[in-house]
Design an enzyme around this catalytic site. Structure first.
Site, mmCIF file in Angstrom:
data_model
loop_
_atom_site.group_PDB
_atom_site.id
_atom_site.type_symbol
_atom_site.label_atom_id
_atom_site.label_comp_id
_atom_site.label_asym_id
_atom_site.label_seq_id
_atom_site.Cartn_x
_atom_site.Cartn_y
_atom_site.Cartn_z
ATOM 1 N N SER A 40 5.675 11.754 -5.006
ATOM 2 C CA SER A 40 4.252 11.858 -5.300
ATOM 3 C C SER A 40 3.594 12.793 -4.292
ATOM 4 O O SER A 40 3.772 12.651 -3.084
ATOM 5 C CB SER A 40 3.642 10.456 -5.254
ATOM 6 O OG SER A 40 2.266 10.519 -5.456
ATOM 7 N N LYS A 81 2.159 1.928 -5.130
ATOM 8 C CA LYS A 81 2.775 1.391 -6.359
ATOM 9 C C LYS A 81 1.889 1.631 -7.565
ATOM 10 O O LYS A 81 2.355 1.949 -8.649
ATOM 11 C CB LYS A 81 3.019 -0.122 -6.228
ATOM 12 C CG LYS A 81 4.067 -0.469 -5.210
ATOM 13 C CD LYS A 81 4.193 -1.965 -5.031
ATOM 14 C CE LYS A 81 2.983 -2.588 -4.347
ATOM 15 N NZ LYS A 81 2.751 -2.105 -2.989
ATOM 16 N N ASP A 133 0.816 -1.220 0.000
ATOM 17 C CA ASP A 133 0.000 0.000 0.000
ATOM 18 C C ASP A 133 0.850 1.272 0.000
ATOM 19 O O ASP A 133 0.431 2.312 0.507
ATOM 20 C CB ASP A 133 -0.966 0.017 1.205
ATOM 21 C CG ASP A 133 -1.778 -1.251 1.285
ATOM 22 O OD1 ASP A 133 -2.172 -1.750 0.217
ATOM 23 O OD2 ASP A 133 -2.018 -1.742 2.400
ATOM 24 N N HIS A 147 -4.653 -2.008 -5.727
ATOM 25 C CA HIS A 147 -3.945 -0.808 -6.183
ATOM 26 C C HIS A 147 -4.983 0.242 -6.542
ATOM 27 O O HIS A 147 -5.952 -0.063 -7.243
ATOM 28 C CB HIS A 147 -3.110 -1.104 -7.425
ATOM 29 C CG HIS A 147 -1.952 -2.014 -7.166
ATOM 30 N ND1 HIS A 147 -1.034 -2.327 -8.123
ATOM 31 C CD2 HIS A 147 -1.561 -2.650 -6.064
ATOM 32 C CE1 HIS A 147 -0.128 -3.135 -7.606
ATOM 33 N NE2 HIS A 147 -0.434 -3.352 -6.356
#
Ligand code: GTP
Ligand code: IMP
Ligand code: MG
Length: 359
Positions: free
Chosen positions: A343, A15, A12, A42
């Site tokens: 990110s 990815k 988690d 995902h």
């Protein structure tokens, strides 16, 4: 060029988000799902739409890419067919004819007392892998409804590699969930490192160019693992970043322990199971070990905006706050590998890409 994306901690890590970014940015011809099976969840957001994927690679976001599932991956047929519809990928998705199929008996067996103790996802993965080892499992080629999707994944990928094409491999779970390297028995039913992800798709070690190990800016874990240290109320209160999250939770009237409250504020809920995740501080020692065993060439740090909201949506390094930069530097120094993708939000485009150096 062959790149592999793997989880650096306990799954988690985001990815899916990174794979969907690389799929669009690097434009690989083939994107192949590796990893255990539909126990993975995902999540990707594309133009505001949320996709929760358990079988198909998150690289579907590039409409020009051919999508594959490697032979090492367990397949849940109804789930696969549902996701093909959901992502509208019929015609460009193919699976290896030797994939092990999860059957109802495997899902039933995954309700055992031992599965409960480990807190498995209940998706039948452990029992299906056990059946494969016992040589009693069925393969994709044994099911007529899969006929039009069947291919030889290693042949396709190795031909593409020989032709100099770009290939992206999507691993699942995380290093700390590995059957070998995790906290056994509180682990998944297979190794989760980059070497195994390559083997799942039939790619040999000398053909791998890049390994991206993904880490969240903090750590989360779903399922049971008595060996992990989760943040206590005292630790949360002693950390300015986590104390602020707790304050947010209290303002919103959220209940539970301090850890449960910050998990709620962080939106840490299992994609597959809906179970709340538990929160730990970034484990630097595990991250270093994991990057080494994965032979990570790059690390990616996700969810930076969840710890440092002022960074939300940043696309340039210069937009990051001093606190966020210090956090990244601390991780890079401890792990010994550069963070080249950062990110800053759930959308596929919320990424600072430093692979060509600082902007
Ligand atoms: P597993 O294979 O199950 O380990 O999954 P995963 O690594 O793909 O991660 P998963 O999708 O289960 O969880 C990551 C969550 O974080 C998802 O809800 C993502 O949408 C979200 N996410 C990923 N990157 C970012 C980010 O930079 N910022 C924010 N706010 N959310 C993110
Ligand atoms: P199983 O893989 O369903 O057998 O579950 C074994 C352990 O791995 C449990 O603790 C699960 O919660 C955990 N796990 C399996 N897959 C994932 C994942 O994709 N993300 C996070 N945890 C996972
Ligand atoms: Mg997940």
């Amino acid at each position: 060029m062959v790149s592999i994306v793997v989880g650096g901690h306990y799954g988690d890590e985001g990815k899916g988000k990174i794979v969907s970014y690389l799929a669009v940015k690097d434009n690989p011809l083939y994107i192949s799902r590796a990893g255990v099976g539909p126990n993975a969840g995902h999540t990707v957001y594309v133009e505001g739409k949320k996709y929760g994927l358990r079988m198909i690679t998150c690289g579907f976001t590039n409409p020009n890419a051919q999508l594959l599932i490697g032979a090492g991956v367990l397949v849940d047929i109804p789930r696969l067919l549902e996701e093909i519809k959901m992502t509208d990928t019929d015609g460009r998705i193919f699976i290896d004819k030797r994939c092990t199929i999860i059957e109802q008996e495997h899902k039933d067996a995954d309700k055992s007392a031992n599965s409960k103790k480990i807190g498995t996802t209940g998706s039948g993965c452990g029992p299906a892998n056990a059946a494969r080892v016992n040589r009693t499992a069925k393969q994709a080629k044994d099911f007529s409804e899969l006929k039009k999707y069947l291919v030889d994944v290693p042949q396709i990928l190795n031909d593409a590699i020989d032709a100099g094409e770009e290939v992206l491999i999507e691993g699942t779970q995380g290093f700390g969930l590995s059957l070998y390297w995790g906290n056994y028995p509180y682990v998944t039913s297979k190794d989760t490192s980059a070497s195994t992800a390559a083997a799942d798709c039939g790619i040999g070690p000398t053909n791998i160019d890049k390994v991206y190990a993904i880490f969240k800016a903090y750590m989360s874990r779903v399922g049971e693992d008595p060996y992990i240290h989760y943040l206590t109320d005292d630790e949360i209160n002693a950390s300015p970043v986590f104390a602020r999250l707790l304050k947010n939770a209290d303002e919103k009237g959220l209940d539970g322990t301090g850890n449960q409250k910050i998990a709620k504020v962080l939106g840490e809920v299992g994609t597959v199971t809906g179970r709340p995740r538990k929160i730990g501080e970034f484990d630097y020692k595990l991250a270093r070990y994991s990057a080494k065993i994965n032979s990570a060439t790059d690390i990616c740090i996700t969810c930076l905006d969840k710890l440092f909201p002022e960074c939300f949506g940043a696309k340039e390094h210069s937009q990051l706050s001093t606190e966020a930069l210090a956090h990244i530097k601390k991780i890079e120094d401890a792990v010994g590998v550069r963070a080249t993708l950062i990110s800053t939000g759930p959308d596929v485009n919320d990424v600072i890409d430093l692979r060509d150096g600082l902007d």
